[in-house]
Design a protein around this motif. Structure first.
Motif, mmCIF file in Angstrom:
data_model
loop_
_atom_site.group_PDB
_atom_site.id
_atom_site.type_symbol
_atom_site.label_atom_id
_atom_site.label_comp_id
_atom_site.label_asym_id
_atom_site.label_seq_id
_atom_site.Cartn_x
_atom_site.Cartn_y
_atom_site.Cartn_z
ATOM 1 N N ARG A 1 0.215 13.647 9.855
ATOM 2 C CA ARG A 1 0.692 12.475 8.939
ATOM 3 C C ARG A 1 -0.244 12.500 7.741
ATOM 4 N NH1 ARG A 1 0.433 11.227 14.318
ATOM 5 N NH2 ARG A 1 2.534 10.233 15.052
ATOM 6 N N PHE A 2 0.537 12.189 6.340
ATOM 7 C CA PHE A 2 0.129 12.101 5.191
ATOM 8 C C PHE A 2 0.116 10.569 4.737
ATOM 9 C CE2 PHE A 2 1.487 16.213 6.058
ATOM 10 C CZ PHE A 2 0.655 17.135 5.234
ATOM 11 N N ARG A 3 -1.115 9.953 4.607
ATOM 12 C CA ARG A 3 -1.074 8.488 4.174
ATOM 13 C C ARG A 3 -1.195 8.533 2.616
ATOM 14 N NH1 ARG A 3 -0.769 6.135 9.037
ATOM 15 N NH2 ARG A 3 -1.596 7.261 10.914
ATOM 16 N N GLY A 4 -0.617 7.724 1.892
ATOM 17 C CA GLY A 4 -0.918 7.508 0.356
ATOM 18 C C GLY A 4 0.375 6.944 -0.382
ATOM 19 N N HIS A 5 0.702 7.611 -1.516
ATOM 20 C CA HIS A 5 1.717 7.092 -2.411
ATOM 21 C C HIS A 5 2.433 8.201 -3.005
ATOM 22 C CE1 HIS A 5 -1.297 3.826 -2.644
ATOM 23 N NE2 HIS A 5 -0.318 3.073 -2.795
ATOM 24 N N ILE A 6 3.716 7.884 -3.170
ATOM 25 C CA ILE A 6 4.596 8.673 -3.629
ATOM 26 C C ILE A 6 5.123 8.074 -5.265
ATOM 27 C CG2 ILE A 6 6.678 10.009 -3.539
ATOM 28 C CD1 ILE A 6 6.455 9.866 -0.673
ATOM 29 N N ALA A 7 4.896 8.723 -6.284
ATOM 30 C CA ALA A 7 5.598 8.097 -7.656
ATOM 31 C C ALA A 7 6.473 8.908 -7.975
ATOM 32 C CB ALA A 7 4.276 8.125 -8.496
ATOM 33 N N GLY A 8 7.793 8.357 -8.367
ATOM 34 C CA GLY A 8 8.877 9.291 -8.739
ATOM 35 C C GLY A 8 9.340 8.544 -10.244
ATOM 36 N N LEU A 9 9.687 9.441 -11.432
ATOM 37 C CA LEU A 9 10.232 8.860 -12.218
ATOM 38 C C LEU A 9 10.777 10.046 -13.024
ATOM 39 C CD1 LEU A 9 8.199 10.098 -15.077
ATOM 40 C CD2 LEU A 9 6.560 8.636 -13.672
ATOM 41 N N GLY A 10 11.753 9.640 -14.063
ATOM 42 C CA GLY A 10 12.425 10.566 -14.935
ATOM 43 C C GLY A 10 12.157 10.293 -16.289
ATOM 44 N N THR A 11 12.252 11.338 -17.411
ATOM 45 C CA THR A 11 12.075 11.439 -18.925
ATOM 46 C C THR A 11 13.299 11.413 -19.518
ATOM 47 O OG1 THR A 11 11.703 13.684 -18.944
ATOM 48 C CG2 THR A 11 9.902 12.374 -18.217
ATOM 49 N N ALA A 12 13.555 11.012 -20.537
ATOM 50 C CA ALA A 12 14.467 11.213 -21.477
ATOM 51 C C ALA A 12 15.008 12.715 -21.766
ATOM 52 C CB ALA A 12 14.131 10.328 -22.928
ATOM 53 N N GLU A 13 13.944 13.336 -21.754
ATOM 54 C CA GLU A 13 14.137 15.051 -21.936
ATOM 55 C C GLU A 13 14.814 15.588 -20.837
ATOM 56 O OE1 GLU A 13 12.345 19.109 -21.278
ATOM 57 O OE2 GLU A 13 12.114 17.100 -20.080
ATOM 58 N N GLY A 14 14.902 14.710 -19.662
ATOM 59 C CA GLY A 14 15.495 15.193 -18.466
ATOM 60 C C GLY A 14 14.689 15.640 -17.253
ATOM 61 N N THR A 15 13.407 15.840 -17.642
ATOM 62 C CA THR A 15 12.431 16.301 -16.455
ATOM 63 C C THR A 15 12.292 14.944 -15.662
ATOM 64 O OG1 THR A 15 11.485 17.907 -17.757
ATOM 65 C CG2 THR A 15 9.903 17.118 -15.930
ATOM 66 N N ARG A 16 12.222 15.621 -14.187
ATOM 67 C CA ARG A 16 11.797 14.577 -13.128
ATOM 68 C C ARG A 16 10.676 14.798 -12.450
ATOM 69 N NH1 ARG A 16 16.396 17.191 -13.601
ATOM 70 N NH2 ARG A 16 17.137 16.878 -11.513
ATOM 71 N N VAL A 17 9.821 13.880 -12.336
ATOM 72 C CA VAL A 17 8.292 14.091 -11.736
ATOM 73 C C VAL A 17 8.377 13.487 -10.329
ATOM 74 C CG1 VAL A 17 5.780 13.850 -12.058
ATOM 75 C CG2 VAL A 17 7.482 14.736 -14.156
ATOM 76 N N VAL A 18 7.587 13.898 -9.339
ATOM 77 C CA VAL A 18 7.525 13.174 -7.999
ATOM 78 C C VAL A 18 5.873 13.607 -7.633
ATOM 79 C CG1 VAL A 18 8.000 13.074 -5.719
ATOM 80 C CG2 VAL A 18 9.621 13.426 -7.276
ATOM 81 N N LEU A 19 5.021 12.734 -7.832
ATOM 82 C CA LEU A 19 3.782 12.780 -7.513
ATOM 83 C C LEU A 19 3.335 12.413 -6.088
ATOM 84 C CD1 LEU A 19 0.553 13.016 -8.463
ATOM 85 C CD2 LEU A 19 0.701 10.568 -9.231
ATOM 86 N N GLY A 20 2.656 13.283 -5.307
ATOM 87 C CA GLY A 20 2.223 12.962 -4.066
ATOM 88 C C GLY A 20 0.598 12.464 -4.059
ATOM 89 N N HIS A 21 0.105 11.415 -3.798
ATOM 90 C CA HIS A 21 -1.213 10.932 -3.857
ATOM 91 C C HIS A 21 -1.545 10.681 -2.545
ATOM 92 C CE1 HIS A 21 -4.826 8.363 -5.303
ATOM 93 N NE2 HIS A 21 -5.044 9.664 -5.376
ATOM 94 N N TRP A 22 -2.349 11.620 -1.912
ATOM 95 C CA TRP A 22 -2.706 11.481 -0.222
ATOM 96 C C TRP A 22 -4.169 11.446 -0.192
ATOM 97 C CZ3 TRP A 22 1.789 10.377 1.304
ATOM 98 C CH2 TRP A 22 2.957 10.963 0.893
ATOM 99 N N PRO A 23 -4.741 10.129 -0.041
ATOM 100 C CA PRO A 23 -6.209 10.071 0.396
ATOM 101 C C PRO A 23 -6.664 10.383 1.591
ATOM 102 C CG PRO A 23 -5.359 8.146 -1.125
ATOM 103 C CD PRO A 23 -4.184 8.961 -0.678
ATOM 104 N N ARG A 24 -5.449 10.491 2.586
ATOM 105 C CA ARG A 24 -5.715 10.710 4.062
ATOM 106 C C ARG A 24 -4.651 11.751 4.465
ATOM 107 N NH1 ARG A 24 -5.772 5.083 7.101
ATOM 108 N NH2 ARG A 24 -6.100 6.776 9.114
ATOM 109 N N SER A 25 -4.954 12.959 4.757
ATOM 110 C CA SER A 25 -4.059 14.150 5.096
ATOM 111 C C SER A 25 -4.735 14.967 5.997
ATOM 112 C CB SER A 25 -3.519 14.612 3.939
ATOM 113 O OG SER A 25 -4.305 15.772 3.387
ATOM 114 N N PRO A 26 -4.081 15.836 6.584
ATOM 115 C CA PRO A 26 -4.687 16.967 7.582
ATOM 116 C C PRO A 26 -5.447 17.846 6.466
ATOM 117 C CG PRO A 26 -2.283 16.608 8.097
ATOM 118 C CD PRO A 26 -2.604 15.883 6.809
ATOM 119 N N PHE A 27 -5.101 17.847 5.377
ATOM 120 C CA PHE A 27 -5.901 18.872 4.638
ATOM 121 C C PHE A 27 -7.072 18.016 3.623
ATOM 122 C CE2 PHE A 27 -1.257 20.180 4.854
ATOM 123 C CZ PHE A 27 -1.605 21.202 5.435
ATOM 124 N N GLY A 28 -7.424 16.930 3.884
ATOM 125 C CA GLY A 28 -8.324 15.974 3.390
ATOM 126 C C GLY A 28 -7.578 15.476 2.097
#
Length: 217
Positions: A19-46
């Motif tokens: 289980r990975f607990r945190g936030h997922i941020a998703g957004l696009g840009t006018a240039e066409g790049t799409r970005v998905v950030l995973g920010h996981w304060p609690r996870s099996p990997f720290g």
């Protein structure tokens, strides 16, 4: 700020559900790049953060902080390129600042959406369960094109998302190798990293992501 964890051997729990607990941020840009950030304060990997990037030509990159994270995420989703770089996330109230190799991201998180208010009414044990993911899957598919709550994570693994809150991204600035990628835009077309994209409207979702490993034969 949550610094990336050093590489270590993560041991699967008895139920084989990571289980990975945190936030997922998703957004696009006018240039066409799409970005998905995973920010996981609690996870099996720290504590760690990683970034999935799809460029306008469809090239998919994973920016990962450690080899262990890169191996796990790279086996769970599909990428054309995996790059090991420090992924630094700094949060000051609604303002987020992210630095990950060629990527610089600044965003401002806005108000909770109507869906966010509804999600906060669901008890956490139910909201993060496999049963709830199966029940809400058809609703998510109807209301949020491109979004799925449950699917294959590759290698016989099952993955499901338990959303706990949704807030809009009201402003964002994205730079890639120093070049500004333009104004904030929807995540369109949907990203192609795995079975689900993020919502089309730029947003930050509080979530518990669960990956259940297959039973060893």
């Amino acid at each position: 700020m949550h610094p990336p964890a050093d590489d270590h051997t993560a041991v699967p729990p008895p139920d084989r559900a990571w289980r990975f607990r945190g936030h997922i941020a998703g957004l696009g840009t006018a240039e066409g790049t799409r970005v998905v950030l995973g920010h996981w304060p609690r996870s099996p990997f720290g504590p760690f953060a990683d970034v999935m990037v799809e460029r306008p030509d469809g090239h998919r990159l994973l920016l990962a902080p450690t080899a262990e994270v890169a191996e796990f995420v790279g086996a769970t989703y599909q990428f054309d390129e995996v790059v090991l770089v420090p992924v630094d996330v700094r949060r000051a109230g609604p303002r987020w600042q992210v630095a990950a190799g060629p990527l610089e991201l600044r965003l401002v998180v806005g108000p909770r959406t109507g869906l966010g208010h509804l999600l906060r009414l669901v008890p956490a044990p139910l909201a993060t369960s496999l049963t709830w993911a199966r029940v809400t899957g058809p609703i998510a598919r109807l209301l949020l094109p491109g979004v799925r709550t449950i699917g294959s994570a590759g290698g016989g693994r099952l993955e499901w998302y338990g959303a706990r809150d949704v807030r809009r991204v009201v402003t964002a600035r994205v730079r890639w190798d120093g070049a500004d990628l333009g104004a904030l835009r929807p995540v369109h077309p949907p990203t192609r990293f795995g079975f689900s994209s993020t919502p089309a409207r730029p947003s930050v979702v509080a979530a518990v992501t669960t990956v259940r490993l297959p039973v060893a034969s």
